[in-house]
Design a protein around this motif. Sequence first.
Motif, PDB file in Angstrom:
ATOM      1  N   PRO A 174       3.159   8.534 -10.596  1.00 47.50           N
ATOM      2  CA  PRO A 174       2.846   9.484  -9.464  1.00 47.50           C
ATOM      3  C   PRO A 174       4.398  10.157  -8.934  1.00 47.50           C
ATOM      4  O   PRO A 174       4.738  11.073  -8.369  1.00 47.50           O
ATOM      5  N   CYS A 207       7.554  18.371  -9.148  1.00 52.61           N
ATOM      6  CA  CYS A 207       7.457  19.186  -7.190  1.00 52.61           C
ATOM      7  C   CYS A 207       8.359  20.217  -7.497  1.00 52.61           C
ATOM      8  O   CYS A 207       8.780  20.307  -8.058  1.00 52.61           O
ATOM      9  N   VAL A 219      11.606  10.833  -1.135  1.00 49.89           N
ATOM     10  CA  VAL A 219      10.678  10.669  -1.228  1.00 49.89           C
ATOM     11  C   VAL A 219      10.411   9.492  -0.708  1.00 49.89           C
ATOM     12  O   VAL A 219      11.013   8.838   0.812  1.00 49.89           O
ATOM     13  N   SER A 230       6.619   6.774   0.914  1.00 44.34           N
ATOM     14  CA  SER A 230       5.333   6.076   0.633  1.00 44.34           C
ATOM     15  C   SER A 230       4.525   6.511   0.859  1.00 44.34           C
ATOM     16  O   SER A 230       4.326   7.584   2.210  1.00 44.34           O
ATOM     17  N   THR A 231       3.135   7.025   0.196  1.00 41.06           N
ATOM     18  CA  THR A 231       2.114   7.422   0.226  1.00 41.06           C
ATOM     19  C   THR A 231       1.268   7.299   1.534  1.00 41.06           C
ATOM     20  O   THR A 231       0.588   7.982   2.400  1.00 41.06           O
ATOM     21  N   GLU A 289       2.765   3.054  -3.789  1.00 37.40           N
ATOM     22  CA  GLU A 289       3.115   4.267  -4.083  1.00 37.40           C
ATOM     23  C   GLU A 289       3.995   5.569  -3.542  1.00 37.40           C
ATOM     24  O   GLU A 289       4.005   5.234  -2.346  1.00 37.40           O
ATOM     25  N   GLN A 315       5.472   9.004  -2.779  1.00 34.99           N
ATOM     26  CA  GLN A 315       5.408  10.809  -3.135  1.00 34.99           C
ATOM     27  C   GLN A 315       6.751  11.528  -3.058  1.00 34.99           C
ATOM     28  O   GLN A 315       7.087  11.369  -2.140  1.00 34.99           O
TER      29      GLN A 315
END
Length: 390
Positions: free
Chosen positions: A70, A75, A102, A104-105, A111, A113
């Motif tokens: 991901p 983006c 960035v 973290s999700t 992951e 994001q």
Amino acid sequence: MSFSISPFSTPSHPLAPYGWDDGWAETFAPHAEQGLLPGRVVRVDRGQCDVVTPYGTLRADTAFVVPRDPMRIVCTGDWVAVDPDGDPQFVRTLLPRRTAFVRSTSSQRSEGQVLATNIDHIVICVSLAVELDLGRLERFLALALSSTAGAALLGDGARPVGRQAPRAYEAQPLVLLTKADLVPDAITLSHLVEDVERIAPGVQVLPVSSATGEGVDVFGAIVGGGTSVLLGTSGAGKSTLANTLLGEDVMHVQGAREVDGKGRHTTTTRNLLLLPGGGALIDTPGLRGVGLWDAETGVGEVFSEVEELARQCRFHDCAHESEPGCAVLGAIEDGSLSARRLDSYRKLLRENRRIAAKTDARLRTETLREWKRRGAEGRAAMAMKRGRTL
């Protein structure tokens, strides 16, 4: 349809206002030879994106660049190569990212994001309509100070990690204390600025007010060159500030709740907009959670005074809890370091290491899966050569 795009940029290049320069032109040159068109993503929505090109803005499908990771999803802010002859038109590839913000999700997943890419200024908006949350601001700053090439994904999928990453490009953080007109007096405002400056070493802190115009000209001059991203919680005044800089109501705005001063989510997508005075601005939806992602470098910079004290401890592996000769505990005792600051440092380090451990485990699993797949393909190929099937 055919296009001829010069590999060299000039001030009059159609994409120059969006940040196109000689570096991007050189990177794009191999794609230009294939007849592809350069463009910058100004909005992403459900598998499609709006891309501004030398010949106008087009709607492109991202199906060709949907990866397993991901972190490599198209983006807002990305530079891309577009097939101009397609129907529909497709983004064929992403150019290597210079910088990326960035998070973290989720604390339960490993992951990342990507919220914005190829940015020069990371603008953290903090509303003065509510009590300052210094811990949240430290978290934002740690991510911002890590958002160099080390946090960005390269076009070939390589991902340099931590202090080993190149730092050819850096996104400079800036803290905006918005709604400064709601602070009752100049002395109180000055104290608030000082409180933030103490936890943001080397970062400019600027009080602004879209209502009175205080600080807006200074902010406009800062973001007048390059690309800036506005980050913060809902109600921090990001969209109002964007409209003030743009000189028109481009972004929809709702008022904050009177009960707690928190805002309602009005911006639902990340949009890249050109500013009249130069530069580009990415407005983002309000962030409820800001999980750390590969932010060890940023944590060290935000808490540089803690790490400097730690180097003076008697034991190199001092945990700063009850050890004799601990310079960190000594600083807390004499008042030069607050206990809150040390607690925040420990919390962010633990979180970042936990995410890093999960990420390493996920990458190991994916690598093992890929090895097994290639092994199976190799065995199948050998079996076919021998005239049999597995």
